[in-house]
Write an enzyme that holds these catalytic residues in place. Structure first.
Site, mmCIF file in Angstrom:
data_model
loop_
_atom_site.group_PDB
_atom_site.id
_atom_site.type_symbol
_atom_site.label_atom_id
_atom_site.label_comp_id
_atom_site.label_asym_id
_atom_site.label_seq_id
_atom_site.Cartn_x
_atom_site.Cartn_y
_atom_site.Cartn_z
ATOM 1 N N THR A 148 -35.145 54.081 46.540
ATOM 2 C CA THR A 148 -34.047 53.706 45.632
ATOM 3 C C THR A 148 -33.180 54.922 45.356
ATOM 4 O O THR A 148 -33.689 56.037 45.225
ATOM 5 C CB THR A 148 -34.564 53.101 44.306
ATOM 6 O OG1 THR A 148 -33.468 52.938 43.399
ATOM 7 C CG2 THR A 148 -35.647 53.946 43.643
ATOM 8 N N GLN A 173 -36.579 46.192 42.513
ATOM 9 C CA GLN A 173 -35.166 45.887 42.290
ATOM 10 C C GLN A 173 -34.681 44.924 43.367
ATOM 11 O O GLN A 173 -33.567 44.422 43.300
ATOM 12 C CB GLN A 173 -34.330 47.172 42.354
ATOM 13 C CG GLN A 173 -34.699 48.191 41.296
ATOM 14 C CD GLN A 173 -34.021 49.528 41.566
ATOM 15 O OE1 GLN A 173 -32.880 49.749 41.220
ATOM 16 N NE2 GLN A 173 -34.744 50.442 42.197
ATOM 17 N N ASN A 174 -35.519 44.697 44.370
ATOM 18 C CA ASN A 174 -35.091 43.895 45.512
ATOM 19 C C ASN A 174 -35.179 42.405 45.214
ATOM 20 O O ASN A 174 -36.068 41.954 44.499
ATOM 21 C CB ASN A 174 -35.948 44.221 46.739
ATOM 22 C CG ASN A 174 -35.835 45.685 47.124
ATOM 23 O OD1 ASN A 174 -34.897 46.353 46.690
ATOM 24 N ND2 ASN A 174 -36.772 46.175 47.908
ATOM 25 N N VAL A 175 -34.261 41.667 45.836
ATOM 26 C CA VAL A 175 -34.260 40.223 45.645
ATOM 27 C C VAL A 175 -34.944 39.522 46.822
ATOM 28 O O VAL A 175 -35.045 38.302 46.842
ATOM 29 C CB VAL A 175 -32.824 39.686 45.428
ATOM 30 C CG1 VAL A 175 -32.242 40.271 44.131
ATOM 31 C CG2 VAL A 175 -31.901 40.004 46.601
ATOM 32 N N HIS A 226 -34.141 42.273 39.413
ATOM 33 C CA HIS A 226 -32.766 41.830 39.681
ATOM 34 C C HIS A 226 -32.691 40.423 40.264
ATOM 35 O O HIS A 226 -31.699 40.063 40.894
ATOM 36 C CB HIS A 226 -32.074 42.841 40.615
ATOM 37 C CG HIS A 226 -31.862 44.178 39.967
ATOM 38 N ND1 HIS A 226 -31.602 45.328 40.671
ATOM 39 C CD2 HIS A 226 -31.889 44.549 38.659
ATOM 40 C CE1 HIS A 226 -31.480 46.347 39.827
ATOM 41 N NE2 HIS A 226 -31.657 45.902 38.603
HETATM 42 N N1 APR Z 1 -37.360 54.191 53.553
HETATM 43 C C1 APR Z 1 -37.220 54.532 52.244
HETATM 44 N N2 APR Z 1 -36.027 54.702 51.649
HETATM 45 C C2 APR Z 1 -34.928 54.484 52.402
HETATM 46 C C3 APR Z 1 -34.990 54.110 53.750
HETATM 47 C C4 APR Z 1 -36.278 53.964 54.331
HETATM 48 N N3 APR Z 1 -36.455 53.616 55.607
HETATM 49 N N4 APR Z 1 -33.723 53.984 54.212
HETATM 50 C C5 APR Z 1 -32.904 54.252 53.179
HETATM 51 N N5 APR Z 1 -33.628 54.564 52.088
HETATM 52 C C6 APR Z 1 -33.177 54.931 50.738
HETATM 53 C C7 APR Z 1 -31.833 55.607 50.653
HETATM 54 O O1 APR Z 1 -31.968 57.006 50.912
HETATM 55 C C8 APR Z 1 -31.422 55.319 49.217
HETATM 56 O O2 APR Z 1 -31.873 56.320 48.329
HETATM 57 O O3 APR Z 1 -33.038 53.742 49.983
HETATM 58 C C9 APR Z 1 -32.151 54.004 48.913
HETATM 59 C C10 APR Z 1 -31.242 52.806 48.811
HETATM 60 O O4 APR Z 1 -30.388 52.963 47.710
HETATM 61 P P1 APR Z 1 -29.424 51.783 47.267
HETATM 62 O O5 APR Z 1 -28.728 51.227 48.460
HETATM 63 O O6 APR Z 1 -28.591 52.280 46.162
HETATM 64 O O7 APR Z 1 -30.455 50.647 46.769
HETATM 65 P P2 APR Z 1 -31.161 50.493 45.353
HETATM 66 O O8 APR Z 1 -31.453 51.819 44.746
HETATM 67 O O9 APR Z 1 -32.282 49.555 45.542
HETATM 68 O O10 APR Z 1 -30.019 49.788 44.525
HETATM 69 C C11 APR Z 1 -30.268 49.367 43.214
HETATM 70 O O11 APR Z 1 -28.177 48.254 43.196
HETATM 71 O O12 APR Z 1 -26.462 46.795 43.808
HETATM 72 C C12 APR Z 1 -27.690 46.962 43.385
HETATM 73 O O13 APR Z 1 -28.794 45.171 42.521
HETATM 74 C C13 APR Z 1 -28.758 46.007 43.661
HETATM 75 O O14 APR Z 1 -31.100 46.249 43.241
HETATM 76 C C14 APR Z 1 -29.949 46.903 43.743
HETATM 77 C C15 APR Z 1 -29.538 48.091 42.919
#
Ligand code: APR
Length: 224
Positions: free
Chosen positions: A169, A85-87, A103
């Site tokens: 995620t 999902q990462n850019v 994304h």
């Molecule tokens: N290692 C693993 N996971 C981690 C770490 C780490 N060091 N630090 C934080 N996390 C976890 C958090 O606990 C959380 O569950 O990463 C997750 C980040 O969640 P989000 O910020 O919601 O990111 P993501 O799930 O990738 O978001 C999805 O939302 O806005 C959008 O388009 C954007 O692709 C993104 C999508």
């Protein structure tokens, strides 16, 4: 063996890229609809470009971490497909060959007049930067409310996987968050996150750790 890894912002956190929804995350300091929606782009394109220019600038300064590197090593022995999902491009820089960006990609720009015109773009993107037909370029990012063109490809990959490893995620954003439903019944599922959105069940093993240690643990437990 087919291994699929679905990653989110958490895998890049230890490289120094902020997640979106953790405390002090990107969406705490920015209005999602202002900077990451077609409406925001219509209303104030300069603000949107500035937001992604900052993200792009930061991406030049960071490096893949142990989790990206361990996943890249896996492909020496197995058929590994990363769906992220990462850019950011940290999976590619770590050496992973098969990376599908659900994304979009920060280091690419796209024409607002022709969605098929997509170019590599590593510097700031400004008003006046246009494609050869004269249309303004925009970040090659899937914004909220937009279709996720790579979804069908991602579903096909997951339908054929033996192992699905989900890393970092919050599983809040659909359709990406629903992808694990497509994993075959016989497949093994792991989810690595220090603040996991779901608990372990007989179908999925949750490793409550950061990506740098959790990915290694999953690889060891799975005997990969
Ligand atoms: N290692 C693993 N996971 C981690 C770490 C780490 N060091 N630090 C934080 N996390 C976890 C958090 O606990 C959380 O569950 O990463 C997750 C980040 O969640 P989000 O910020 O919601 O990111 P993501 O799930 O990738 O978001 C999805 O939302 O806005 C959008 O388009 C954007 O692709 C993104 C999508």
């Amino acid at each position: 063996m087919n291994i699929t890894v679905l990653t989110g912002a958490g895998i890049s956190a230890e490289s120094g890229i902020k997640t979106f929804r953790d405390s002090n995350g990107l969406w705490e300091n920015h209005d999602i609809m202002e900077v990451a929606s077609p409406q925001g782009w219509q209303k104030n394109p300069e603000l949107v470009l500035d937001f992604y220019n900052q993200r792009r600038e930061l991406l030049h300064q960071v490096h893949p971490n142990k989790a990206h590197l361990d996943l890249a090593l896996l492909q020496q022995k197995h058929n590994v497909q990363i769906i992220t999902q990462n850019v950011d491009d940290l999976h590619e820089r770590a050496g992973s060959s098969n990376v599908l960006h659900l994304h979009g990609e920060l280091f690419k720009a796209r024409s607002t007049g022709n969605p098929n015109y997509i170019v590599s773009w590593k510097k700031d993107l400004n008003i006046g930067d246009t494609c050869p037909d004269g249309y303004q370029l925009r970040p090659h990012i899937v914004w909220f409310g937009e279709a996720v063109p790579m979804m069908d490809n991602a579903i096909k990959i997951i339908e054929n996987t033996d192992i699905l490893i989900i890393v970092g995620t919050s599983l809040q954003v659909y359709p990406a968050a629903g992808l694990m439903q497509y994993a075959p019944f016989r497949s093994k599922l792991y989810y690595i996150d220090p603040n996991p959105a779901i608990e372990s069940t007989k179908n999925i093993k949750v490793i409550n750790e950061k990506a740098s240690t959790g990915v290694k643990k999953a690889i060891t437990e799975l005997n990969l």
